[in-house]
Motif scaffolding. Structure first.
Motif, PDB file in Angstrom:
ATOM      1  N   GLY A 154      -8.135 -10.720 -13.765  1.00  0.00           N
ATOM      2  CA  GLY A 154      -7.505 -10.374 -12.496  1.00  0.00           C
ATOM      3  C   GLY A 154      -8.561  -9.935 -11.505  1.00  0.00           C
ATOM      4  O   GLY A 154      -9.764  -9.921 -11.801  1.00  0.00           O
ATOM      5  N   ASN A 155      -8.124  -9.583 -10.307  1.00  0.00           N
ATOM      6  CA  ASN A 155      -9.036  -9.175  -9.240  1.00  0.00           C
ATOM      7  C   ASN A 155      -9.423  -7.704  -9.370  1.00  0.00           C
ATOM      8  O   ASN A 155      -8.576  -6.855  -9.640  1.00  0.00           O
ATOM      9  N   PHE A 156     -10.684  -7.429  -9.126  1.00  0.00           N
ATOM     10  CA  PHE A 156     -11.153  -6.049  -9.010  1.00  0.00           C
ATOM     11  C   PHE A 156     -11.325  -5.720  -7.534  1.00  0.00           C
ATOM     12  O   PHE A 156     -12.441  -5.550  -7.032  1.00  0.00           O
ATOM     13  N   ILE A 157     -10.203  -5.654  -6.838  1.00  0.00           N
ATOM     14  CA  ILE A 157     -10.180  -5.344  -5.411  1.00  0.00           C
ATOM     15  C   ILE A 157      -9.045  -4.364  -5.145  1.00  0.00           C
ATOM     16  O   ILE A 157      -8.234  -4.083  -6.021  1.00  0.00           O
ATOM     17  N   ASP A 158      -9.018  -3.826  -3.915  1.00  0.00           N
ATOM     18  CA  ASP A 158      -7.937  -2.924  -3.493  1.00  0.00           C
ATOM     19  C   ASP A 158      -7.797  -1.779  -4.500  1.00  0.00           C
ATOM     20  O   ASP A 158      -8.769  -1.090  -4.772  1.00  0.00           O
ATOM     21  N   ALA A 159      -6.625  -1.581  -5.073  1.00  0.00           N
ATOM     22  CA  ALA A 159      -6.418  -0.453  -5.989  1.00  0.00           C
ATOM     23  C   ALA A 159      -7.256  -0.572  -7.251  1.00  0.00           C
ATOM     24  O   ALA A 159      -7.535   0.434  -7.917  1.00  0.00           O
TER      25      ALA A 159
END
Length: 395
Positions: A154-159
């Protein structure tokens, strides 16, 4: 190979040790407890946090605030309504160190609170790759003893953006596109150590760095965009060199601070954008194959006083002509060496100011297509080679 169940606090001192078996160590009971291991050598093996109080706040294991407090496990499962809190202030470490045929070494069905810790993925999987669970980490390091690939899930961005560093160590490959999805990363420092690989090949990922980038290994840029966005003071970029494993695709500086090149020249196979702050080439050369856009920021060949030999080279690509939007800013030395047959124009938008040498080795300096009819100022020598040309405008 007994199972171990601990309902209270666990403390392993400097001279204490555990020799793990193949049983499961379960933190159970109905009260919040603490964990401390300052021996720096123990592995608890298979660990499960599974407390059963009806009030979730009591189903919690918290690392103590002791310096050098580490937990080393083969695999870790945090059950629903349970919390593992790695605490803040001491840089605690969680090691995921399984050696076997398991792809998933961390399962979080409850809450993982990273504090200022670093999680080390050291696990290896004889049956394939290791999955990197998508949660909010502080620091994240991939440090296997032998070659292993770690797949983002998954993405390691935002929260889920990293609030600390991302390190790809020797023997590790971090794959940001393990299947058909391009995952993105936000971190503080990006560190690629010798024989480590950050693999964005084929990916359109966005990698955002708020502090420094250091590449002593391999960065496969694919179609990715690297964004440097520190809001003040200076962040540095050490590309590790030019060419395969060192070049960026798109590179954007959007922070109000300064992005300064360090040690090695910079190779950009896509577009360069400086939309804020200062981009300091620091007397290091830059090759750009795509477009150049310095509107909104300031480009400096070398912010330090004294002479510089810094050169920007536009070397072209096989899919489109290059557009250079100058915003009236100066180059020191400028070279056009675009050997493409179909797309060999370097289209200038905005006045072109070259404080030293202008060299057109191959390709066409296009002063008309952008319809800005730029003026050209050259303070040094001008050299147009056999395969070079200029399409004049009215400037």
């Amino acid at each position: 190979n007994p199972n171990v169940n601990t309902a209270g606090n666990v403390s392993i001192g400097t001279n204490g040790s555990v020799t793990k078996g193949t049983g499961t160590w379960t933190f159970d009971g109905t009260t919040a407890t603490t964990f401390e291991d300052i021996s720096a050598s123990n592995s608890l093996g298979i660990v499960v946090i599974n407390k059963t109080n009806a009030t979730p706040a009591n189903n919690k294991v918290t690392f103590t605030a002791t310096s050098s407090n580490d937990m080393r496990v083969d695999t870790l499962t945090i059950s629903a309504n349970n919390t593992l809190d790695l605490n803040t202030g001491t840089g605690n470490i969680l090691y995921l160190a399984n050696a076997g045929a398991t792809a998933t070494v961390l399962t979080v069905n409850g809450v993982f609170t990273p504090g200022d810790s670093t999680v080390y993925y050291e696990a290896t999987n004889s049956a394939g790759n290791i999955n990197v669970v998508t949660i909010a980490y502080n620091g994240l390091s991939f440090s296997p003893a032998s070659a292993e690939t770690y797949d983002l899930t998954g993405n390691f961005i935002d929260a889920n953006a990293l609030t600390g560093n991302l390190t790809v160590d020797t023997n590790a490959t971090l794959d940001v596109r393990p299947s058909t999805t391009d995952y993105s990363i936000t971190c503080v420092n990006m560190i690629i150590n010798a024989s480590g690989i950050l693999d964005a090949a084929g990916a359109a990922s966005i990698i955002t760095v708020s502090s420094n980038w250091t590449n002593s290994g391999t960065f496969n840029a694919g179609s990715s965009t690297a964004i440097f966005n520190k809001s003040s003071t200076t962040q540095t970029l050490n590309s590790g060199g030019t060419g395969a494993g060192k070049a960026f695709n798109n590179l954007t500086h959007s922070g109000a601070g300064t992005l300064q090149l360090s040690t090695n020249n910079l190779d950009i196979d896509g577009n360069f954008t400086n939309s804020a702050g200062i981009f300091d080439a620091n007397d290091l050369n830059i090759n750009v194959a795509g477009n150049w856009n310095s509107t909104g920021g300031t480009f400096s060949a070398d912010v330090s006083p004294g002479a510089t030999t810094q050169t920007v080279t536009f070397d072209g690509n096989s899919t489109a002509n290059q557009t250079v939007t100058t915003a009236g800013q100066s180059f020191y030395r400028l070279t056009i060496n675009n050997t493409q047959v179909t797309y060999d124009d370097v289209i200038i938008s905005g006045n072109l100011d070259v404080n030293s040498t202008l060299t057109i080795t191959d390709g066409n300096l296009d002063l008309i297509t952008a319809a800005t009819d730029p003026n050209v100022n050259t303070a040094g020598n001008v050299s147009i080679g056999t395969n070079g040309s200029v399409t004049k405008g009215t400037g």
